[in-house]
Design a protein around this motif. Structure first.
Motif, PDB file in Angstrom:
ATOM      1  N   HIS A 154       0.781  -1.206  -0.205  1.00 52.44           N
ATOM      2  CA  HIS A 154      -0.048  -0.045  -0.081  1.00 52.44           C
ATOM      3  C   HIS A 154       0.811   1.359  -0.082  1.00 52.44           C
ATOM      4  O   HIS A 154       1.726   1.311   0.526  1.00 52.44           O
ATOM      5  CB  HIS A 154      -0.955  -0.101   1.144  1.00 52.44           C
ATOM      6  N   CYS A 288       1.245   4.807  11.801  1.00 59.64           N
ATOM      7  CA  CYS A 288      -0.142   4.405  11.584  1.00 59.64           C
ATOM      8  C   CYS A 288      -0.894   5.706  11.350  1.00 59.64           C
ATOM      9  O   CYS A 288      -1.917   5.811  10.702  1.00 59.64           O
ATOM     10  CB  CYS A 288      -0.600   3.420  12.458  1.00 59.64           C
ATOM     11  N   PRO A 294      -6.409   4.173   7.677  1.00 57.67           N
ATOM     12  CA  PRO A 294      -6.721   3.095   8.679  1.00 57.67           C
ATOM     13  C   PRO A 294      -6.709   1.793   7.988  1.00 57.67           C
ATOM     14  O   PRO A 294      -7.124   1.703   6.758  1.00 57.67           O
ATOM     15  CB  PRO A 294      -7.979   3.498   9.019  1.00 57.67           C
ATOM     16  N   GLY A 295      -5.737   1.189   8.580  1.00 56.22           N
ATOM     17  CA  GLY A 295      -5.594  -0.124   8.169  1.00 56.22           C
ATOM     18  C   GLY A 295      -4.606  -0.626   6.964  1.00 56.22           C
ATOM     19  O   GLY A 295      -4.304  -1.848   6.745  1.00 56.22           O
ATOM     20  N   LEU A 296      -3.916   0.407   6.672  1.00 60.64           N
ATOM     21  CA  LEU A 296      -2.899   0.007   5.369  1.00 60.64           C
ATOM     22  C   LEU A 296      -1.563   0.375   5.793  1.00 60.64           C
ATOM     23  O   LEU A 296      -0.642   0.360   4.866  1.00 60.64           O
ATOM     24  CB  LEU A 296      -3.376   0.900   4.408  1.00 60.64           C
ATOM     25  N   PRO A 299       2.406  -4.234   8.317  1.00 66.19           N
ATOM     26  CA  PRO A 299       1.773  -4.975   9.665  1.00 66.19           C
ATOM     27  C   PRO A 299       2.643  -5.094  10.847  1.00 66.19           C
ATOM     28  O   PRO A 299       1.838  -5.276  11.969  1.00 66.19           O
ATOM     29  CB  PRO A 299       1.689  -6.433   8.910  1.00 66.19           C
ATOM     30  N   VAL A 302       0.716  -2.463  13.138  1.00 70.27           N
ATOM     31  CA  VAL A 302      -0.563  -2.538  13.494  1.00 70.27           C
ATOM     32  C   VAL A 302      -0.862  -3.479  14.464  1.00 70.27           C
ATOM     33  O   VAL A 302      -0.242  -4.573  14.698  1.00 70.27           O
ATOM     34  CB  VAL A 302      -1.290  -3.070  12.276  1.00 70.27           C
TER      35      VAL A 302
END
Length: 303
Positions: A154, A288, A294-296, A299, A302
């Protein structure tokens, strides 16, 4: 293990005393073999790209250059390259035919045609010597297995492609320098594939709406130890970013840096010149919340 840490610290000290570390790099700078990356005079136009909410730049600046001036510099540079004869090609094409490539190096060198030609020529010779366009993971399998770096799927909020480096997975006692160099160049090429190739007419005062010419680098520094204090590779990375991919990084995030890294940073920062201003010491939470939708986020950051 404590012994490994002591050995690593001794290795770093040896790099310095042998001229391969901080002082050796300063000697290279003085000799002109390792210029200070992206240092700028007050009149410089290169790499001072537009800023969005202090997230760093996403294009190499060219807005304040008229199209007439840009085209004149392009033609002068093209003529000089043609006179040089048989230069290495860029992905199989004569470099004199690639206006975006010439415009990239012209902006980096503040429209100085002579400096742009010389720098592009050095870049082409390095690419040929490294066989950059033929590099693949099969040539540095050990490095790839560590999973110390990857391209994030992303883009960030500014639209930049993202390279993530997990410092704790790098070990200067185990890495093979030539393989580390090849992997570094390979990731720079993968990043370049995702960047825009803009020509002068692409700008015309609207840089905020342009696609990204620059990437975002994220270094996860949690757990950083002397085993990751690899001055030799850090100097190589500086050389690559300045000489062969100039201006192609808009921001570098240094995430979760412990005090030990800050000591290492103080050693290499003088070599970076104003490029050090691209660094953003930040927390996992800031990565973040500030840089990704949000969510991208990668990992690792997150929860």
């Amino acid at each position: 293990p404590r012994l490994a840490v002591l050995i690593a610290a001794a290795f770093v000290a040896a790099l310095r005393s042998s001229g391969q570390g901080y002082h050796g790099a300063r000697a290279l700078i003085a000799a002109g073999r390792l210029p200070i990356p992206w240092s700028r005079s007050p009149s410089a136009v290169a790499c001072s790209a537009s800023i969005r909410d202090d997230l760093g730049s996403h294009v190499i600046d060219g807005d304040d250059v008229s199209l007439e001036t840009a085209n004149r510099c392009l033609e002068q540079m093209r003529a000089r390259l043609l006179r040089l004869g048989d230069l290495p090609r860029w992905h199989g094409r004569p470099v004199a035919e690639e206006d975006w490539l010439l415009w990239w190096f012209l902006r980096d060198r503040r429209l100085d045609v002579s400096e742009s030609v010389a720098k592009l020529r050095r870049c082409l010779e390095w690419r040929q010597g490294m066989r950059v366009e033929k590099l693949g993971p099969e040539l540095f399998v050990r490095e790839m297995r560590t999973r110390k770096a990857y391209m994030h799927p992303h883009r960030d909020l500014v639209g930049r492609p993202v390279v993530v480096v997990i410092a704790q997975r790098h070990n200067l006692m185990e890495r093979r320098m030539e393989e580390s160099k090849m992997m570094c160049a390979w990731f720079m090429e993968r990043s370049m594939e995702k960047l825009a190739a803009l020509e002068p007419h692409s700008h015309e005062g609207r840089s905020a709406t342009l696609p990204a010419e620059q990437s975002l680098g994220i270094f996860d520094l949690r757990g950083f130890s002397p085993l990751q204090a690899d001055l030799e590779f850090a100097l190589y990375l500086i050389e690559v970013l300045h000489n062969y991919y100039p201006g192609r990084v808009g921001r570098v995030l240094l995430v979760g840096a412990p005090n030990l890294f800050k000591s290492f940073w103080n050693n290499i920062r003088p070599l970076l010149g104003r490029y050090s201003s691209l660094a953003d010491f930040c927390t996992v939470e800031e990565v973040c919340s500030r840089y990704f939708a949000p969510g991208l986020a990668p990992p690792e950051f997150v929860s």
